[in-house]
Design a protein around this motif. Sequence first.
Motif, mmCIF file in Angstrom:
data_model
loop_
_atom_site.group_PDB
_atom_site.id
_atom_site.type_symbol
_atom_site.label_atom_id
_atom_site.label_comp_id
_atom_site.label_asym_id
_atom_site.label_seq_id
_atom_site.Cartn_x
_atom_site.Cartn_y
_atom_site.Cartn_z
ATOM 1 N N TYR A 141 12.783 3.790 -10.943
ATOM 2 C CA TYR A 141 12.528 2.349 -10.941
ATOM 3 C C TYR A 141 12.962 1.728 -9.606
ATOM 4 C CZ TYR A 141 13.045 -2.609 -11.898
ATOM 5 O OH TYR A 141 12.977 -3.973 -11.823
ATOM 6 N N CYS A 142 14.147 2.083 -9.125
ATOM 7 C CA CYS A 142 14.643 1.540 -7.853
ATOM 8 C C CYS A 142 13.751 1.967 -6.690
ATOM 9 C CB CYS A 142 16.081 1.995 -7.610
ATOM 10 S SG CYS A 142 17.289 1.290 -8.746
ATOM 11 N N TYR A 143 13.319 3.220 -6.718
ATOM 12 C CA TYR A 143 12.479 3.724 -5.630
ATOM 13 C C TYR A 143 11.164 2.954 -5.555
ATOM 14 C CZ TYR A 143 9.454 6.903 -3.032
ATOM 15 O OH TYR A 143 8.564 7.429 -2.141
ATOM 16 N N PHE A 144 10.476 2.808 -6.689
ATOM 17 C CA PHE A 144 9.188 2.122 -6.673
ATOM 18 C C PHE A 144 9.347 0.618 -6.468
ATOM 19 C CE2 PHE A 144 7.952 6.014 -8.998
ATOM 20 C CZ PHE A 144 6.926 6.424 -8.164
ATOM 21 N N ALA A 145 10.475 0.063 -6.948
ATOM 22 C CA ALA A 145 10.719 -1.363 -6.723
ATOM 23 C C ALA A 145 10.924 -1.646 -5.237
ATOM 24 C CB ALA A 145 11.940 -1.824 -7.521
ATOM 25 N N VAL A 146 11.731 -0.830 -4.577
ATOM 26 C CA VAL A 146 11.962 -1.006 -3.141
ATOM 27 C C VAL A 146 10.670 -0.752 -2.352
ATOM 28 C CG1 VAL A 146 13.207 -0.086 -1.142
ATOM 29 C CG2 VAL A 146 14.419 -0.468 -3.278
ATOM 30 N N SER A 147 9.903 0.254 -2.772
ATOM 31 C CA SER A 147 8.641 0.557 -2.077
ATOM 32 C C SER A 147 7.666 -0.608 -2.167
ATOM 33 C CB SER A 147 7.998 1.815 -2.673
ATOM 34 O OG SER A 147 8.837 2.940 -2.507
ATOM 35 N N SER A 148 7.589 -1.233 -3.344
ATOM 36 C CA SER A 148 6.673 -2.366 -3.497
ATOM 37 C C SER A 148 7.153 -3.589 -2.728
ATOM 38 C CB SER A 148 6.519 -2.710 -4.981
ATOM 39 O OG SER A 148 7.770 -3.103 -5.539
ATOM 40 N N LEU A 149 8.467 -3.784 -2.651
ATOM 41 C CA LEU A 149 8.996 -4.921 -1.892
ATOM 42 C C LEU A 149 8.784 -4.737 -0.392
ATOM 43 C CD1 LEU A 149 12.343 -5.654 -3.786
ATOM 44 C CD2 LEU A 149 10.289 -7.078 -3.755
ATOM 45 N N ILE A 150 9.020 -3.535 0.099
ATOM 46 C CA ILE A 150 8.856 -3.267 1.531
ATOM 47 C C ILE A 150 7.378 -3.199 1.900
ATOM 48 C CG2 ILE A 150 9.259 -1.561 3.347
ATOM 49 C CD1 ILE A 150 11.881 -0.873 1.949
ATOM 50 N N ASP A 151 6.568 -2.572 1.036
ATOM 51 C CA ASP A 151 5.110 -2.497 1.214
ATOM 52 C C ASP A 151 4.752 -1.925 2.586
ATOM 53 O OD1 ASP A 151 2.441 -2.733 0.675
ATOM 54 O OD2 ASP A 151 2.333 -4.871 1.167
ATOM 55 N N VAL A 152 5.103 -0.682 2.802
ATOM 56 C CA VAL A 152 4.805 -0.016 4.083
ATOM 57 C C VAL A 152 3.299 0.053 4.350
ATOM 58 C CG1 VAL A 152 4.966 2.160 5.335
ATOM 59 C CG2 VAL A 152 6.960 1.269 4.140
ATOM 60 N N PRO A 153 2.446 0.425 3.378
ATOM 61 C CA PRO A 153 1.001 0.438 3.665
ATOM 62 C C PRO A 153 0.471 -0.932 4.085
ATOM 63 C CG PRO A 153 1.451 1.673 1.668
ATOM 64 C CD PRO A 153 2.725 0.985 2.033
ATOM 65 N N GLY A 154 0.974 -1.996 3.456
ATOM 66 C CA GLY A 154 0.544 -3.336 3.843
ATOM 67 C C GLY A 154 0.963 -3.690 5.259
ATOM 68 N N LYS A 155 2.182 -3.305 5.633
ATOM 69 C CA LYS A 155 2.655 -3.561 6.995
ATOM 70 C C LYS A 155 1.845 -2.772 8.025
ATOM 71 C CE LYS A 155 7.438 -5.038 6.260
ATOM 72 N NZ LYS A 155 7.259 -5.463 4.871
ATOM 73 N N ILE A 156 1.488 -1.525 7.681
ATOM 74 C CA ILE A 156 0.663 -0.725 8.588
ATOM 75 C C ILE A 156 -0.699 -1.385 8.785
ATOM 76 C CG2 ILE A 156 -0.532 1.485 8.839
ATOM 77 C CD1 ILE A 156 1.820 2.821 7.455
ATOM 78 N N ASN A 157 -1.263 -1.933 7.712
ATOM 79 C CA ASN A 157 -2.565 -2.596 7.811
ATOM 80 C C ASN A 157 -2.483 -3.844 8.687
ATOM 81 O OD1 ASN A 157 -5.333 -2.909 7.122
ATOM 82 N ND2 ASN A 157 -4.780 -4.453 5.614
ATOM 83 N N ILE A 158 -1.413 -4.632 8.522
ATOM 84 C CA ILE A 158 -1.229 -5.829 9.358
ATOM 85 C C ILE A 158 -1.058 -5.436 10.818
ATOM 86 C CG2 ILE A 158 0.299 -7.782 9.824
ATOM 87 C CD1 ILE A 158 0.936 -7.854 6.831
ATOM 88 N N LEU A 159 -0.273 -4.383 11.062
ATOM 89 C CA LEU A 159 -0.073 -3.904 12.433
ATOM 90 C C LEU A 159 -1.394 -3.463 13.048
ATOM 91 C CD1 LEU A 159 1.885 -3.091 14.724
ATOM 92 C CD2 LEU A 159 2.147 -0.879 13.570
ATOM 93 N N ARG A 160 -2.210 -2.759 12.286
ATOM 94 C CA ARG A 160 -3.507 -2.303 12.779
ATOM 95 C C ARG A 160 -4.392 -3.497 13.140
ATOM 96 N NH1 ARG A 160 -4.914 0.177 8.619
ATOM 97 N NH2 ARG A 160 -4.286 2.300 9.228
ATOM 98 N N ILE A 161 -4.432 -4.497 12.265
ATOM 99 C CA ILE A 161 -5.270 -5.675 12.520
ATOM 100 C C ILE A 161 -4.816 -6.398 13.788
ATOM 101 C CG2 ILE A 161 -5.887 -7.959 11.637
ATOM 102 C CD1 ILE A 161 -5.774 -6.747 8.814
ATOM 103 N N ASN A 162 -3.512 -6.575 13.945
ATOM 104 C CA ASN A 162 -2.991 -7.275 15.127
ATOM 105 C C ASN A 162 -3.316 -6.524 16.415
ATOM 106 O OD1 ASN A 162 -1.981 -9.168 13.393
ATOM 107 N ND2 ASN A 162 0.165 -8.602 13.638
ATOM 108 N N LEU A 163 -3.163 -5.200 16.390
ATOM 109 C CA LEU A 163 -3.422 -4.413 17.592
ATOM 110 C C LEU A 163 -4.905 -4.405 17.952
ATOM 111 C CD1 LEU A 163 -1.032 -1.362 17.027
ATOM 112 C CD2 LEU A 163 -0.764 -3.218 18.670
#
Length: 222
Positions: free
Chosen positions: A136-158
């Motif tokens: 539960y903690c692992y998936f909760a932290v993963s959803s809060l951090i949202d690494v795939p979403g951050k990668i997508n935002i980084l890609r769009i900005n670049l």
Amino acid sequence: MFTIFFEHRNFMVAILALLFASIICQIVMGVIYHRLIWETEHMSTTGNKSLQQLKLKFSGCCKINERVSNVTVFVDRFISHMKFGIVPLSMIKHLSGQLMLLAVLVAGIGACLSIIHNETFLSIAPFYVISFLGLYCYFAVSSLIDVPGKINILRINLVDYLENHLANRLEQTELDMKLVNPDTKESNENPSLETSAVQDTFAAFSGTEMEELELLLQEFLL
């Protein structure tokens, strides 16, 4: 209740350490991508070495090939090769998941050993509790951090910066250089112009004139 957890202290410490390391990996990736996203908002003045290398590489490719045909692929390759120190971020991402699975595996081994030793359900229950709480903690932290979403935002900005800002700036700089030094550009594009002009000049002389010219040159050189 806590005494039940401490009955298998070694297993519990190992499980908690693996869970903690897995979550730390997620947090590290989230912080790195968050900083990169912030840096992409100030790409023209960024001090990030990775982004500076990206701009230099893109500028070099544009000068050699006149333009980069697929900027998205160019950016994806950059993101896939990003590192934290000497460790690729993609490896940290996979390591986080593997540590989580290893923690669940250790909990399962502890539960199996407890069953083999005919321990009570209360002695076995902490392994299941800590496994479910860890997941539960692992998936909760993963959803809060949202690494795939951050990668997508980084890609769009670049992609936006390289296509709509840097590429246009490079084209404008090249046009300005042509306006400032048109003769240099023309000579670079046609290096045989001077040679052809000399050949045309000599071709204008007749055979007799060429012989007289050769005699004059020989007298002058001697």
